[in-house]
Design an enzyme around this catalytic site. Structure first.
Site, PDB file in Angstrom:
ATOM      1  N   ASP A  21       0.825  -1.211   0.000  1.00  0.00           N
ATOM      2  CA  ASP A  21       0.000   0.000   0.000  1.00  0.00           C
ATOM      3  C   ASP A  21       0.865   1.271   0.000  1.00  0.00           C
ATOM      4  O   ASP A  21       1.989   1.268   0.488  1.00  0.00           O
ATOM      5  CB  ASP A  21      -0.920  -0.029   1.240  1.00  0.00           C
ATOM      6  CG  ASP A  21      -2.079   0.934   1.102  1.00  0.00           C
ATOM      7  OD1 ASP A  21      -2.381   1.360  -0.034  1.00  0.00           O
ATOM      8  OD2 ASP A  21      -2.691   1.272   2.137  1.00  0.00           O
ATOM      9  N   HIS A  38       2.592   3.587  -8.931  1.00  0.00           N
ATOM     10  CA  HIS A  38       2.412   2.168  -9.240  1.00  0.00           C
ATOM     11  C   HIS A  38       3.625   1.638 -10.030  1.00  0.00           C
ATOM     12  O   HIS A  38       4.077   0.517  -9.793  1.00  0.00           O
ATOM     13  CB  HIS A  38       1.119   1.939 -10.032  1.00  0.00           C
ATOM     14  CG  HIS A  38      -0.119   2.313  -9.262  1.00  0.00           C
ATOM     15  ND1 HIS A  38      -0.320   1.911  -7.958  1.00  0.00           N
ATOM     16  CD2 HIS A  38      -1.212   3.050  -9.590  1.00  0.00           C
ATOM     17  CE1 HIS A  38      -1.484   2.389  -7.529  1.00  0.00           C
ATOM     18  NE2 HIS A  38      -2.042   3.088  -8.500  1.00  0.00           N
ATOM     19  N   LEU A 132      10.689 -20.516  -4.766  1.00  0.00           N
ATOM     20  CA  LEU A 132       9.624 -19.673  -4.199  1.00  0.00           C
ATOM     21  C   LEU A 132       8.327 -19.790  -5.017  1.00  0.00           C
ATOM     22  O   LEU A 132       8.376 -19.776  -6.247  1.00  0.00           O
ATOM     23  CB  LEU A 132      10.109 -18.218  -4.219  1.00  0.00           C
ATOM     24  CG  LEU A 132       9.107 -17.130  -3.840  1.00  0.00           C
ATOM     25  CD1 LEU A 132       8.791 -17.184  -2.348  1.00  0.00           C
ATOM     26  CD2 LEU A 132       9.653 -15.751  -4.199  1.00  0.00           C
TER      27      LEU A 132
HETATM   28  C1  IPE Z   1      -5.502  -2.676  -0.394  1.00  0.00           C
HETATM   29  O1  IPE Z   1      -5.146  -1.349  -0.514  1.00  0.00           O
HETATM   30  C2  IPE Z   1      -5.412  -3.354  -1.713  1.00  0.00           C
HETATM   31  C3  IPE Z   1      -4.074  -3.465  -2.270  1.00  0.00           C
HETATM   32  C4  IPE Z   1      -2.938  -3.097  -1.721  1.00  0.00           C
HETATM   33  C5  IPE Z   1      -4.010  -4.065  -3.562  1.00  0.00           C
HETATM   34  P1  IPE Z   1      -6.254  -0.197  -0.662  1.00  0.00           P
HETATM   35  O2  IPE Z   1      -5.493   1.073  -0.770  1.00  0.00           O
HETATM   36  O3  IPE Z   1      -7.186  -0.529  -1.744  1.00  0.00           O
HETATM   37  O4  IPE Z   1      -7.026  -0.310   0.728  1.00  0.00           O
HETATM   38  P2  IPE Z   1      -7.906   0.766   1.500  1.00  0.00           P
HETATM   39  O5  IPE Z   1      -8.932   1.245   0.537  1.00  0.00           O
HETATM   40  O6  IPE Z   1      -6.998   1.862   1.933  1.00  0.00           O
HETATM   41  O7  IPE Z   1      -8.475   0.015   2.655  1.00  0.00           O
HETATM   42  C1  IPE Z   2      -1.494   0.294  -3.371  1.00  0.00           C
HETATM   43  O1  IPE Z   2      -1.294   1.658  -3.404  1.00  0.00           O
HETATM   44  C2  IPE Z   2      -1.718  -0.298  -4.732  1.00  0.00           C
HETATM   45  C3  IPE Z   2      -3.125  -0.609  -5.037  1.00  0.00           C
HETATM   46  C4  IPE Z   2      -4.120  -0.560  -4.221  1.00  0.00           C
HETATM   47  C5  IPE Z   2      -3.416  -0.999  -6.394  1.00  0.00           C
HETATM   48  P1  IPE Z   2      -2.515   2.675  -3.429  1.00  0.00           P
HETATM   49  O2  IPE Z   2      -2.856   2.953  -4.843  1.00  0.00           O
HETATM   50  O3  IPE Z   2      -3.628   2.196  -2.597  1.00  0.00           O
HETATM   51  O4  IPE Z   2      -1.850   3.953  -2.788  1.00  0.00           O
HETATM   52  P2  IPE Z   2      -2.482   4.901  -1.676  1.00  0.00           P
HETATM   53  O5  IPE Z   2      -2.896   4.035  -0.534  1.00  0.00           O
HETATM   54  O6  IPE Z   2      -3.646   5.596  -2.313  1.00  0.00           O
HETATM   55  O7  IPE Z   2      -1.375   5.827  -1.323  1.00  0.00           O
HETATM   56 MG    MG Z   3      -4.074   2.387  -0.630  1.00  0.00          MG
END
Ligand code: IPE
Ligand code: IPE
Ligand code: MG
Length: 254
Positions: A21, A38, A132
């Site tokens: 995240d 990303h 792995l």
């Molecule tokens: C969880 O992250 C999903 C992934 C890392 C793929 P999100 O950014 O979607 O989660 P919330 O919305 O903060 O809970």
């Molecule tokens: C995690 O990073 C990746 C996915 C959920 C696809 P985020 O895109 O959720 O990044 P934040 O949490 O908004 O910073």
């Molecule tokens: Mg996120």
């Protein structure tokens, strides 16, 4: 001394699961588009997969895209799908070189055709690797997985393949998308959020949870080692008392 030297190689977590995240915020903090985060996140994936393979970790699950993430703005969803599909396709050679087997959990039917084809091919091309196992949770959510399991169990009961009084914890496990993998022992979430976000709700029952403020694009091997060291300092009790666990580990080593 690197944190790596401090890790007890005989007590590694068998399975590490990571909620990757913080990509979007990492990019926005730099005045960039979320997609840039990303792209940088993919670089972290390379480092961490390599780090796990070097250590001899058997299973690594990476939460790449949740079923809820489909509700993000269309350009982000499309950009992410293209990035994920391209990356998986490009990495097949490296996966094979490092003896890594790719697996996927998630609702693959929701993926665009090009992404699906590339992923299925990568799974096929790496299926004989024995190092792995890298499990990508893509278009995954735990509630989706549990509903699918319940539907299949109900259908099997209706067909007479299964009788309701035979259903045990092992039966349920068998119907989950993760049936071929042991439960994660260590779950890491980056970027300072303290929640599970619909990830492996059943399988994380006894996982050790590790949260770090580091955003995913900044996460490197040293951060992984730090999490493993933290895991190794914990006493996992599984409902028993601390004294029982100490006694068991004393008899284990004799
Ligand atoms: C969880 O992250 C999903 C992934 C890392 C793929 P999100 O950014 O979607 O989660 P919330 O919305 O903060 O809970
Ligand atoms: C995690 O990073 C990746 C996915 C959920 C696809 P985020 O895109 O959720 O990044 P934040 O949490 O908004 O910073
Ligand atoms: Mg996120």
């Amino acid at each position: 001394m690197s944190q790596l030297d401090k890790i007890d190689k005989d007590h590694l977590p068998l399975h590490i699961a990571i909620i990757m995240d913080g990509n979007g915020r990492w990019a926005q903090e730099k005045g960039e588009d979320r997609l840039f985060g990303h792209y940088q996140g993919v670089e972290s994936v390379r480092h961490i997969v390599e780090g796990c393979a070097e250590l001899g970790i058997k299973y690594l699950t990476l939460y790449a895209f949740s079923t809820e993430n489909w509700d993000r703005p269309e350009p982000e969803v499309t950009g992410l799908m293209e990035l994920l599909a391209d990356t998986i396709r490009q990495e097949v050679g490296t996966l094979n070189k490092n003896n890594i087997k790719l697996q996927l959990i998630g609702n693959i039917e929701m993926l665009p055709g090009y992404a699906r084809a590339g992923i299925e091919e990568a799974i096929e091309l790496t299926k004989n690797n024995s190092g792995l196992t890298l499990i990508i949770a893509l278009s995954y959510s735990s509630r989706w997985e549990l509903v699918e399991a319940v539907k299949t169990i109900a259908a099997d009961v209706k067909e007479g393949i299964l009788s309701p009084d035979q259903i045990s914890q092992d039966t349920l496990r068998h119907y989950l998308a993760t049936s071929a993998f042991p439960d994660p022992e260590l779950m890491i979430r980056t970027s300072g959020e303290y929640r599970i976000s619909n990830f492996l709700l059943y399988q994380l029952a006894y996982a050790e949870l590790y949260f770090t403020d580091t955003r995913w694009p900044d996460f490197r091997k040293e951060h992984l080692y730090e999490a493993i060291l933290n895991f190794q300092q914990r006493q996992r009790r599984f409902g028993k008392t601390g004294e029982q666990i100490q006694r068991e580990s004393a008899t284990d080593t004799h």
